[in-house]
Motif scaffolding. Structure first.
Motif, PDB file in Angstrom:
ATOM      1  N   SER A   1       4.136  15.496 -10.797  1.00  0.00           N
ATOM      2  CA  SER A   1       4.833  14.665 -12.144  1.00  0.00           C
ATOM      3  C   SER A   1       5.636  14.453 -10.068  1.00  0.00           C
ATOM      4  CB  SER A   1       5.278  15.864 -12.259  1.00  0.00           C
ATOM      5  OG  SER A   1       5.656  17.315 -11.886  1.00  0.00           O
ATOM      6  N   ARG A   2       6.707  14.756  -9.945  1.00  0.00           N
ATOM      7  CA  ARG A   2       7.963  13.901  -9.500  1.00  0.00           C
ATOM      8  C   ARG A   2       7.404  14.443  -7.754  1.00  0.00           C
ATOM      9  NH1 ARG A   2      10.691  18.305 -11.538  1.00  0.00           N
ATOM     10  NH2 ARG A   2      11.129  19.015  -9.535  1.00  0.00           N
ATOM     11  N   PRO A   3       6.875  13.207  -7.083  1.00  0.00           N
ATOM     12  CA  PRO A   3       6.588  13.561  -5.810  1.00  0.00           C
ATOM     13  C   PRO A   3       8.357  13.304  -4.841  1.00  0.00           C
ATOM     14  CG  PRO A   3       6.403  11.329  -6.734  1.00  0.00           C
ATOM     15  CD  PRO A   3       7.167  11.379  -7.811  1.00  0.00           C
ATOM     16  N   SER A   4       9.214  13.438  -5.014  1.00  0.00           N
ATOM     17  CA  SER A   4      10.012  13.892  -4.184  1.00  0.00           C
ATOM     18  C   SER A   4       9.902  15.542  -3.741  1.00  0.00           C
ATOM     19  CB  SER A   4      11.473  13.536  -5.420  1.00  0.00           C
ATOM     20  OG  SER A   4      11.459  13.996  -6.369  1.00  0.00           O
ATOM     21  N   GLU A   5       9.188  16.223  -5.210  1.00  0.00           N
ATOM     22  CA  GLU A   5       9.254  17.752  -4.801  1.00  0.00           C
ATOM     23  C   GLU A   5       8.108  17.866  -3.364  1.00  0.00           C
ATOM     24  OE1 GLU A   5       5.579  18.571  -8.138  1.00  0.00           O
ATOM     25  OE2 GLU A   5       8.251  19.118  -8.479  1.00  0.00           O
ATOM     26  N   LEU A   6       7.208  16.666  -2.966  1.00  0.00           N
ATOM     27  CA  LEU A   6       6.214  17.150  -2.237  1.00  0.00           C
ATOM     28  C   LEU A   6       7.799  17.151  -0.617  1.00  0.00           C
ATOM     29  CD1 LEU A   6       4.480  14.519  -2.657  1.00  0.00           C
ATOM     30  CD2 LEU A   6       3.749  17.003  -2.972  1.00  0.00           C
ATOM     31  N   GLY A   7       8.743  16.793  -0.599  1.00  0.00           N
ATOM     32  CA  GLY A   7       9.675  17.230   0.598  1.00  0.00           C
ATOM     33  C   GLY A   7       9.681  16.130   2.138  1.00  0.00           C
TER      34      GLY A   7
ATOM     35  N   LEU B   1       1.525   6.002  -6.154  1.00  0.00           N
ATOM     36  CA  LEU B   1       1.425   5.765  -7.649  1.00  0.00           C
ATOM     37  C   LEU B   1      -0.044   6.825  -7.435  1.00  0.00           C
ATOM     38  CD1 LEU B   1       2.133   2.568  -8.853  1.00  0.00           C
ATOM     39  CD2 LEU B   1       3.098   4.452  -9.311  1.00  0.00           C
ATOM     40  N   ALA B   2      -0.817   6.854  -6.304  1.00  0.00           N
ATOM     41  CA  ALA B   2      -1.708   7.229  -6.551  1.00  0.00           C
ATOM     42  C   ALA B   2      -1.513   8.517  -6.036  1.00  0.00           C
ATOM     43  CB  ALA B   2      -2.504   6.925  -4.776  1.00  0.00           C
TER      44      ALA B   2
ATOM     45  N   ASP C   1       1.183  -1.910  -0.155  1.00  0.00           N
ATOM     46  CA  ASP C   1      -0.060   0.021  -0.127  1.00  0.00           C
ATOM     47  C   ASP C   1       0.870   1.158   0.272  1.00  0.00           C
ATOM     48  OD1 ASP C   1      -2.550  -1.149   0.080  1.00  0.00           O
ATOM     49  OD2 ASP C   1      -2.719  -1.362   1.925  1.00  0.00           O
ATOM     50  N   PHE C   2       2.009   0.956   0.522  1.00  0.00           N
ATOM     51  CA  PHE C   2       3.165   2.463   1.077  1.00  0.00           C
ATOM     52  C   PHE C   2       3.679   2.574  -0.939  1.00  0.00           C
ATOM     53  CE2 PHE C   2       3.217   1.900   4.972  1.00  0.00           C
ATOM     54  CZ  PHE C   2       3.292   3.610   5.656  1.00  0.00           C
TER      55      PHE C   2
END
Length: 135
Positions: free
Chosen positions: A74-80, A67-68, A61-62
């Motif tokens: 566009s880049r989840p890494s930008e969420l900090g 993916l969800a 689920d993680f």
């Protein structure tokens, strides 16, 4: 998780894609993605009891959660920090209490309160979770 993925994808396609997104709107969408990640980790840390099969499903689920939120950013890494917490918490699922308490991500990335909830969830049933009311 499939329902969440479908909902976020549909919401992004129906409500966000048709419009030119301003900087403010992009910031609000990123804040929504961060909130999704934060709540997911909080709820995952409170699951009780959880066996080995449950840990495997939760670990999957993680990955699905990452993916969800992809329609929102566009880049989840930008969420900090919320993204780093998700990435750091998943390995804790399979570690012993000693390894968890000595993890370098503890406190720095994963908040102490989240780890405490997770450790309470691993305790015997006689020890109530902090969110349970006493009778």
């Amino acid at each position: 998780m499939k329902e969440l993925q479908g909902f976020l994808s549909r919401a992004a396609d129906d409500y966000l894609t048709p419009y030119h997104l301003s900087h403010t709107m992009k910031q609000k969408i990123l804040a929504l993605a961060c909130r999704c990640l934060s709540l997911f980790v909080r709820h995952a840390s409170l699951l009780r009891p959880i066996g080995e099969g449950g840990k495997m499903r939760l670990a999957a689920d993680f990955a699905q959660m990452e993916l969800a939120i992809s329609p929102l950013c566009s880049r989840p890494s930008e969420l900090g920090r919320p993204y780093r917490i998700v990435r750091s918490f998943r390995p804790l699922l399979f570690q012993t209490v000693d390894h968890i308490t000595s993890s370098p991500s503890l406190g720095d990335v994963v908040p102490y309160s989240t780890v405490l909830h997770f450790l309470f969830a691993r305790a015997p049933p006689e020890m109530r979770s902090p969110h349970q009311a006493s009778t």
